[in-house]
Design an enzyme around this catalytic site. Sequence first.
Site, PDB file in Angstrom:
ATOM      1  NE  ARG A  82      -5.521 -42.391 -18.753  1.00  0.00           N
ATOM      2  CZ  ARG A  82      -4.223 -42.201 -18.624  1.00  0.00           C
ATOM      3  NH1 ARG A  82      -3.764 -41.168 -17.927  1.00  0.00           N
ATOM      4  NH2 ARG A  82      -3.355 -43.020 -19.205  1.00  0.00           N
ATOM      5  N   GLY A  84      -3.446 -37.045 -16.144  1.00  0.00           N
ATOM      6  CA  GLY A  84      -2.342 -37.968 -15.925  1.00  0.00           C
ATOM      7  C   GLY A  84      -1.512 -38.193 -17.171  1.00  0.00           C
ATOM      8  CB  ILE A  86       2.109 -43.113 -20.805  1.00  0.00           C
ATOM      9  CG1 ILE A  86       1.799 -44.311 -21.711  1.00  0.00           C
ATOM     10  CG2 ILE A  86       3.448 -43.290 -20.084  1.00  0.00           C
ATOM     11  CD1 ILE A  86       2.717 -44.411 -22.916  1.00  0.00           C
ATOM     12  CG  HIS A  89      -5.391 -49.893 -18.708  1.00  0.00           C
ATOM     13  ND1 HIS A  89      -5.375 -49.622 -17.367  1.00  0.00           N
ATOM     14  CD2 HIS A  89      -5.678 -48.722 -19.333  1.00  0.00           C
ATOM     15  CE1 HIS A  89      -5.640 -48.342 -17.178  1.00  0.00           C
ATOM     16  NE2 HIS A  89      -5.820 -47.767 -18.354  1.00  0.00           N
ATOM     17  CB  ILE A 155      -6.433 -42.343  -9.647  1.00  0.00           C
ATOM     18  CG1 ILE A 155      -6.756 -43.478  -8.671  1.00  0.00           C
ATOM     19  CG2 ILE A 155      -7.671 -41.453  -9.846  1.00  0.00           C
ATOM     20  CD1 ILE A 155      -7.163 -43.020  -7.295  1.00  0.00           C
ATOM     21  N   GLY A 156      -6.704 -41.733 -12.943  1.00  0.00           N
ATOM     22  CA  GLY A 156      -6.734 -40.645 -13.910  1.00  0.00           C
ATOM     23  C   GLY A 156      -8.177 -40.405 -14.313  1.00  0.00           C
ATOM     24  N   GLY A 167     -11.030 -43.374 -14.465  1.00  0.00           N
ATOM     25  CA  GLY A 167     -11.097 -43.848 -13.095  1.00  0.00           C
ATOM     26  C   GLY A 167      -9.793 -44.399 -12.567  1.00  0.00           C
ATOM     27  CB  CYS A 185       2.067 -42.429 -13.589  1.00  0.00           C
ATOM     28  SG  CYS A 185       0.826 -43.733 -13.531  1.00  0.00           S
TER      29      CYS A 185
END
EC number: 2.3.1.181
Length: 238
Positions: A82, A84, A86, A89, A155-156, A167, A185
């Site tokens: 993706r 972006g 790091i 989650h 978002i990435g 997403g 990020c």
Amino acid sequence: MSSVEPMAVSIRADVAPVQVRKLGTVDYLAAWDLQREIAEARAEGGPDTLLLLQHPAVYTAGRRTLPEERPADGTPVIDTDRGGKITWHGPGQLVGYPIIGLAEPLDVVNFVRRLEESLITVCAELGLPTGRVEGRSGVWVEADGVRPARKIAAIGIRVARGTTLHGFALNCDCDLNAFGSIVPCGIRDAGVTSLTAEMGRTVGVGEVIDRVADAVLDALDGRIAVRVEPAARVESAR
């Protein structure tokens, strides 16, 4: 000052309804495999799909992540394709993967703006004002004189064969300490926050998941207007 960009049209190539799948907690790599499977089917004419889920605690790195932004203690990181940098989650964070066939001509920045606007809308419905920060993607709580601007949703994405993958991640009631081991990020001069931290009460994934599903679908199909602000930085692969 933001203006409002009228968007009465869908960004999706298909007029059929989006299939929304609420999956509970799913291992990151298993979810990534599922995304690719659905994206391949979508590229061959299958339905648009929105996956909503949580992950067990994990760090994932986008293609622009620098070595110094990774955990200093050597904690494992999953490298992804993706855009972006790091991020983290984990439990208490709602992750959404819209696997959508985009209408031609592809407008990836517009897609990201719609995702942002959907989450801005949800936060507003809960009583939390949020917006964008110039030159930075995601959804932010404005600096207040005591604290810097704080990212509440990241978002990435990636686009392949006209279909979106990856997403967004909305911090609901997650452990913000997990972000302390990385440069989230790739941004050093701003903070990370959650709905619970900002609102002074517990706001769990269960409280927002239906709101997020509805808002994302409304934004993608043009029923939520997108405020015109600086473009988010995104990456696309064809």
